[in-house]
Design a protein around this motif. Sequence first.
Motif, PDB file in Angstrom:
ATOM      1  N   THR A  12       3.970   2.355  31.839  1.00 36.55           N
ATOM      2  CA  THR A  12       4.405   1.733  30.589  1.00 36.55           C
ATOM      3  C   THR A  12       3.920   2.536  29.387  1.00 36.55           C
ATOM      4  OG1 THR A  12       4.455  -0.443  31.600  1.00 36.55           O
ATOM      5  CG2 THR A  12       4.265  -0.376  29.198  1.00 36.55           C
ATOM      6  N   THR A  13       2.672   2.968  29.426  1.00 33.94           N
ATOM      7  CA  THR A  13       2.105   3.750  28.330  1.00 33.94           C
ATOM      8  C   THR A  13       2.816   5.086  28.190  1.00 33.94           C
ATOM      9  OG1 THR A  13      -0.034   2.693  28.663  1.00 33.94           O
ATOM     10  CG2 THR A  13      -0.030   4.759  27.420  1.00 33.94           C
ATOM     11  N   ASP A  16       6.293   4.720  26.746  1.00 31.41           N
ATOM     12  CA  ASP A  16       6.185   4.465  25.312  1.00 31.41           C
ATOM     13  C   ASP A  16       5.869   5.750  24.550  1.00 31.41           C
ATOM     14  OD1 ASP A  16       6.058   2.747  22.968  1.00 31.41           O
ATOM     15  OD2 ASP A  16       3.890   3.053  23.055  1.00 31.41           O
ATOM     16  N   LEU A  17       4.938   6.540  25.061  1.00 31.66           N
ATOM     17  CA  LEU A  17       4.556   7.777  24.376  1.00 31.66           C
ATOM     18  C   LEU A  17       5.684   8.803  24.387  1.00 31.66           C
ATOM     19  CD1 LEU A  17       0.874   8.218  25.618  1.00 31.66           C
ATOM     20  CD2 LEU A  17       1.663   7.362  23.403  1.00 31.66           C
ATOM     21  N   THR A  19       8.903   8.225  24.533  1.00 31.26           N
ATOM     22  CA  THR A  19      10.022   7.813  23.684  1.00 31.26           C
ATOM     23  C   THR A  19       9.718   7.959  22.199  1.00 31.26           C
ATOM     24  OG1 THR A  19       9.351   5.484  23.794  1.00 31.26           O
ATOM     25  CG2 THR A  19      10.994   6.225  25.375  1.00 31.26           C
ATOM     26  N   ARG A  20       8.457   8.142  21.847  1.00 34.23           N
ATOM     27  CA  ARG A  20       8.121   8.331  20.427  1.00 34.23           C
ATOM     28  C   ARG A  20       7.064   9.416  20.244  1.00 34.23           C
ATOM     29  NH1 ARG A  20       3.564   5.232  18.985  1.00 34.23           N
ATOM     30  NH2 ARG A  20       2.842   3.985  20.709  1.00 34.23           N
ATOM     31  N   HIS A  26       0.788  12.334  21.812  1.00 34.05           N
ATOM     32  CA  HIS A  26       2.113  11.962  22.296  1.00 34.05           C
ATOM     33  C   HIS A  26       2.871  13.189  22.778  1.00 34.05           C
ATOM     34  CE1 HIS A  26       1.473   8.498  19.417  1.00 34.05           C
ATOM     35  NE2 HIS A  26       1.645   7.911  20.580  1.00 34.05           N
ATOM     36  N   SER A  30       4.371  13.874  26.451  1.00 31.79           N
ATOM     37  CA  SER A  30       5.815  14.111  26.515  1.00 31.79           C
ATOM     38  C   SER A  30       6.117  15.459  27.166  1.00 31.79           C
ATOM     39  CB  SER A  30       6.420  14.051  25.117  1.00 31.79           C
ATOM     40  OG  SER A  30       7.811  14.206  25.170  1.00 31.79           O
ATOM     41  N   ALA A  60      14.837   4.134  28.896  1.00 30.78           N
ATOM     42  CA  ALA A  60      13.430   3.855  29.189  1.00 30.78           C
ATOM     43  C   ALA A  60      13.276   3.306  30.597  1.00 30.78           C
ATOM     44  CB  ALA A  60      12.857   2.873  28.171  1.00 30.78           C
ATOM     45  N   ARG A  64      11.221   5.075  33.538  1.00 32.87           N
ATOM     46  CA  ARG A  64      10.203   4.308  34.268  1.00 32.87           C
ATOM     47  C   ARG A  64      10.401   4.448  35.782  1.00 32.87           C
ATOM     48  NH1 ARG A  64      10.777   0.288  31.460  1.00 32.87           N
ATOM     49  NH2 ARG A  64       8.969   0.537  30.139  1.00 32.87           N
TER      50      ARG A  64
END
Length: 106
Positions: A12-13, A16-17, A19-20, A26, A30, A60, A64
């Motif tokens: 999940t983390t 999130d990282l 995607t942004r 980040h 990524s 997302a 995942r």
Amino acid sequence: MQPTPATSLLITTVVDLVTRATNGAHRDVSALVRERLAGSAEGRAALAGLAGKQAHPAAADALRTVLQREIAADAAFTAALARAVIGEPALGPPPARPHPRLPGRW
């Protein structure tokens, strides 16, 4: 196989990282994910859904799913992701220890 709670949190983390990816930590996460997933058609498709300013909502979920498989298959990749998430540098030689008679925090 269902991921452990810790693995679910990591995934999940990371999603999130990725995607942004805006700051140093980040970007490191990524870059690690993008490098790994670029090696498979499914991974490239998941990443393609994140391209542009308006990422597709299903992207997302696809990311995942691919990450869950990659993490389950490779403990070294999992460890590298965890280090990147918490901001630790990649494994390498330990820092040089100062001379034993010089002051230092060792």
